[in-house]
Design a protein around this motif. Structure first.
Motif, PDB file in Angstrom:
ATOM      1  N   ARG A  24       0.825  -1.215   0.000  1.00 15.52           N
ATOM      2  CA  ARG A  24       0.000   0.000   0.000  1.00 15.52           C
ATOM      3  C   ARG A  24       0.856   1.261   0.000  1.00 15.52           C
ATOM      4  NH1 ARG A  24      -5.157  -1.099   4.047  1.00 15.52           N
ATOM      5  NH2 ARG A  24      -6.163  -2.683   2.751  1.00 15.52           N
ATOM      6  N   GLN A  25       1.955   1.204   0.733  1.00 19.70           N
ATOM      7  CA  GLN A  25       2.841   2.370   0.778  1.00 19.70           C
ATOM      8  C   GLN A  25       3.472   2.612  -0.591  1.00 19.70           C
ATOM      9  OE1 GLN A  25       6.066   2.087   3.598  1.00 19.70           O
ATOM     10  NE2 GLN A  25       6.368   4.303   3.648  1.00 19.70           N
ATOM     11  N   CYS A  26       3.932   1.543  -1.242  1.00 20.70           N
ATOM     12  CA  CYS A  26       4.530   1.673  -2.577  1.00 20.70           C
ATOM     13  C   CYS A  26       3.503   2.169  -3.595  1.00 20.70           C
ATOM     14  CB  CYS A  26       5.110   0.335  -3.033  1.00 20.70           C
ATOM     15  SG  CYS A  26       6.601  -0.175  -2.146  1.00 20.70           S
TER      16      CYS A  26
ATOM     17  N   MET B 248      11.383   6.093  -4.644  1.00 20.12           N
ATOM     18  CA  MET B 248      10.502   5.153  -3.961  1.00 20.12           C
ATOM     19  C   MET B 248      11.151   4.602  -2.696  1.00 20.12           C
ATOM     20  SD  MET B 248       9.923   1.676  -3.369  1.00 20.12           S
ATOM     21  CE  MET B 248      10.918   0.894  -4.633  1.00 20.12           C
ATOM     22  N   LEU B 249      12.400   4.152  -2.776  1.00 15.96           N
ATOM     23  CA  LEU B 249      13.077   3.560  -1.625  1.00 15.96           C
ATOM     24  C   LEU B 249      13.281   4.576  -0.504  1.00 15.96           C
ATOM     25  CD1 LEU B 249      15.717   1.387  -3.509  1.00 15.96           C
ATOM     26  CD2 LEU B 249      13.755   0.556  -2.204  1.00 15.96           C
TER      27      LEU B 249
ATOM     28  N   THR C   6       8.139  -8.772  -0.957  1.00 16.85           N
ATOM     29  CA  THR C   6       8.431  -9.609   0.204  1.00 16.85           C
ATOM     30  C   THR C   6       9.767  -9.223   0.824  1.00 16.85           C
ATOM     31  OG1 THR C   6       7.141 -11.451  -0.700  1.00 16.85           O
ATOM     32  CG2 THR C   6       8.786 -11.983   0.963  1.00 16.85           C
ATOM     33  N   ARG C   7      10.781  -9.054  -0.019  1.00 21.63           N
ATOM     34  CA  ARG C   7      12.100  -8.685   0.514  1.00 21.63           C
ATOM     35  C   ARG C   7      12.117  -7.247   1.026  1.00 21.63           C
ATOM     36  NH1 ARG C   7      16.202 -11.894  -3.619  1.00 21.63           N
ATOM     37  NH2 ARG C   7      15.640 -13.965  -2.859  1.00 21.63           N
ATOM     38  N   LEU C   8      11.329  -6.398   0.391  1.00 17.99           N
ATOM     39  CA  LEU C   8      11.246  -5.018   0.866  1.00 17.99           C
ATOM     40  C   LEU C   8      10.642  -4.982   2.272  1.00 17.99           C
ATOM     41  CD1 LEU C   8      11.819  -2.126  -0.020  1.00 17.99           C
ATOM     42  CD2 LEU C   8       9.481  -1.994  -0.901  1.00 17.99           C
ATOM     43  N   ALA C   9       9.626  -5.814   2.503  1.00 20.85           N
ATOM     44  CA  ALA C   9       9.020  -5.905   3.837  1.00 20.85           C
ATOM     45  C   ALA C   9      10.031  -6.418   4.853  1.00 20.85           C
ATOM     46  CB  ALA C   9       7.791  -6.815   3.796  1.00 20.85           C
ATOM     47  N   MET C  10      10.839  -7.384   4.444  1.00 17.55           N
ATOM     48  CA  MET C  10      11.864  -7.905   5.345  1.00 17.55           C
ATOM     49  C   MET C  10      12.850  -6.808   5.739  1.00 17.55           C
ATOM     50  SD  MET C  10      12.661 -11.573   3.520  1.00 17.55           S
ATOM     51  CE  MET C  10      13.918 -12.056   4.721  1.00 17.55           C
ATOM     52  N   MET C  11      13.224  -5.995   4.761  1.00 15.65           N
ATOM     53  CA  MET C  11      14.165  -4.912   5.034  1.00 15.65           C
ATOM     54  C   MET C  11      13.553  -3.864   5.965  1.00 15.65           C
ATOM     55  SD  MET C  11      17.122  -5.310   3.469  1.00 15.65           S
ATOM     56  CE  MET C  11      16.938  -6.906   4.249  1.00 15.65           C
TER      57      MET C  11
ATOM     58  N   VAL D  14       9.957   4.915   1.259  1.00 18.16           N
ATOM     59  CA  VAL D  14       9.593   3.734   2.052  1.00 18.16           C
ATOM     60  C   VAL D  14      10.365   3.709   3.368  1.00 18.16           C
ATOM     61  CG1 VAL D  14       9.732   1.210   2.161  1.00 18.16           C
ATOM     62  CG2 VAL D  14       8.856   2.312   0.102  1.00 18.16           C
ATOM     63  N   PHE D  15      11.672   3.961   3.298  1.00 15.72           N
ATOM     64  CA  PHE D  15      12.507   3.839   4.493  1.00 15.72           C
ATOM     65  C   PHE D  15      12.718   5.165   5.203  1.00 15.72           C
ATOM     66  CE2 PHE D  15      13.768   0.180   1.861  1.00 15.72           C
ATOM     67  CZ  PHE D  15      13.582  -0.837   2.780  1.00 15.72           C
ATOM     68  N   GLN D  16      12.212   6.257   4.614  1.00  9.77           N
ATOM     69  CA  GLN D  16      12.327   7.587   5.226  1.00  9.77           C
ATOM     70  C   GLN D  16      13.778   7.974   5.495  1.00  9.77           C
ATOM     71  OE1 GLN D  16       9.512   9.814   5.943  1.00  9.77           O
ATOM     72  NE2 GLN D  16       8.825   8.370   4.370  1.00  9.77           N
TER      73      GLN D  16
END
Length: 350
Positions: A115-117, A239-240, A320-325, A243-245
């Motif tokens: 949803r954030q992406c 985008m990154l 999935t990997r983005l969520a892990m990070m 996501v990670f601010q």
């Protein structure tokens, strides 16, 4: 009709009229229609009859057999309905206006990241599309410059259905449909194709801390005149960072993907170990996050777009990997485990 048949019919009707449960009804069924049942036994008494008598008697027995089967089925339906009604009546009554005295659930971490992406790419003018999980070989491979018997297929062994379709191994399977959907507007009105399409993917492979047979990706494409790799890097960095601010360290490595040329692997510095090395990043300090590159001319042609006039980039972001990070999840298998202990710690931070 023979007196024995008439008597059996009346006897059966009497018992069915008084039966009260399915267990008792099944005993009646066996007693009359089983291998040693009363109706079946009638056929054994035909030895002394003439050919014509056997024919007539057999027909009557078969009629009784069909009648008995029909009546028993009617009884089964009626008893099941009564059982449902009894269960409904015995259910406790609830006050639907009373506040719920239960723990509230939470969104799955992949849902939160997706949803954030989507919100980030929408803010940059991208359309969000949905696509089927079951696709054709043409959609998943041939339209993406991966013909039959191409060795690149070995990297994406997936699950095939009996009708020849398959569970998509990559969100790129939607790329041809997206190009065709928005291509006319690009060609006639000069409106760039900008779309993302998240979804679940499947691959037949062994699982470990960083690999699963079911995972989530988000494909993205942009096609217009004079699109270059610098456009790709800009959108991915934007985008990154959102996501990670914070500013994220990334690197591009040459990578082979038949549907892009040139192709790259976009890696992100492992945020779980801080780049020092852990099982999630195979102790390299980097985690492969996003295969990407410039869309291959053959793929553009297949989508009805002239590669002499237009160029574009495509990326396959691993949600999935983005969520892990983002959430510091060390084992990818936790995400599909259904473990409430693991998943209950995540809340909607929107």
């Amino acid at each position: 009709m023979d007196e024995k048949i008439i008597k059996l019919k009346e006897e059966l009707e009497s018992k069915l009229a008084s039966v009260s449960d399915l267990g008792e009804l099944d005993k009646i069924r066996v007693a009359y229609l089983g291998k040693k049942g009363s109706i079946t036994a009638l056929l054994k008494g035909m030895k002394g009859l003439s050919h014509e008598e056997k024919k007539a008697f057999g027909a009557d027995v078969n009629k009784l057999k069909a009648y008995a089967g029909e009546k028993i089925e009617e009884c089964i339906s009626a008893l099941k309905q009564k059982e449902i009604e009894r269960e409904i009546k015995s259910m406790p009554q609830f006050d639907i206006t009373a506040p719920a005295d239960i723990d509230r659930g939470s969104y799955h971490p992949i849902t939160l990241v997706q949803r954030q992406c989507e919100a980030i790419f929408k803010s940059m003018g991208f359309n969000v599309e949905d696509y089927s999980e079951i696709v054709t070989d043409y959609e998943c491979f041939e339209s993406l410059n991966i013909p039959k018997h191409h060795p690149a297929r070995d990297m994406q062994d997936t699950y095939y259905l009996e009708n020849g379709q398959l569970l998509k191994s990559q969100t790129s399977a939607a790329q041809n449909a997206i190009l065709k959907k928005y291509g006319k507007n690009l060609i006639e009105n000069g409106v760039p194709i900008k779309a993302i399409f998240p979804g679940r993917c499947f691959r037949n492979e062994a699982t470990d801390a960083c690999h699963e047979n079911t995972f989530f990706q988000m494909e993205g494409v942009m096609v217009d005149k004079d699109i270059s790799i610098s456009n790709l890097i800009f959108f991915m960095k934007t985008m990154l960072s959102e996501v990670f601010q914070k500013d994220i360290k990334v690197r591009l490595r040459p990578g082979f993907f038949p549907f892009v040329e040139p192709g790259f692997e976009l890696d992100i510095s492992c945020l779980i170990c801080g780049g020092t090395g852990c099982p999630s990043c195979k102790h390299s300090g980097w985690l492969e996050l996003c295969p990407c590159g410039m869309i291959h001319p053959n793929v553009l042609k297949e989508g009805g777009i002239d590669p002499e006039k237009y160029t574009g980039f495509a990326f396959g972001l691993g949600l999935t990997r983005l969520a892990m990070m983002k959430y510091g999840i060390k084992d990818i298998r936790d995400l599909n485990s259904g473990s409430l202990k693991v998943l209950s710690q995540f809340t909607d931070d929107e």
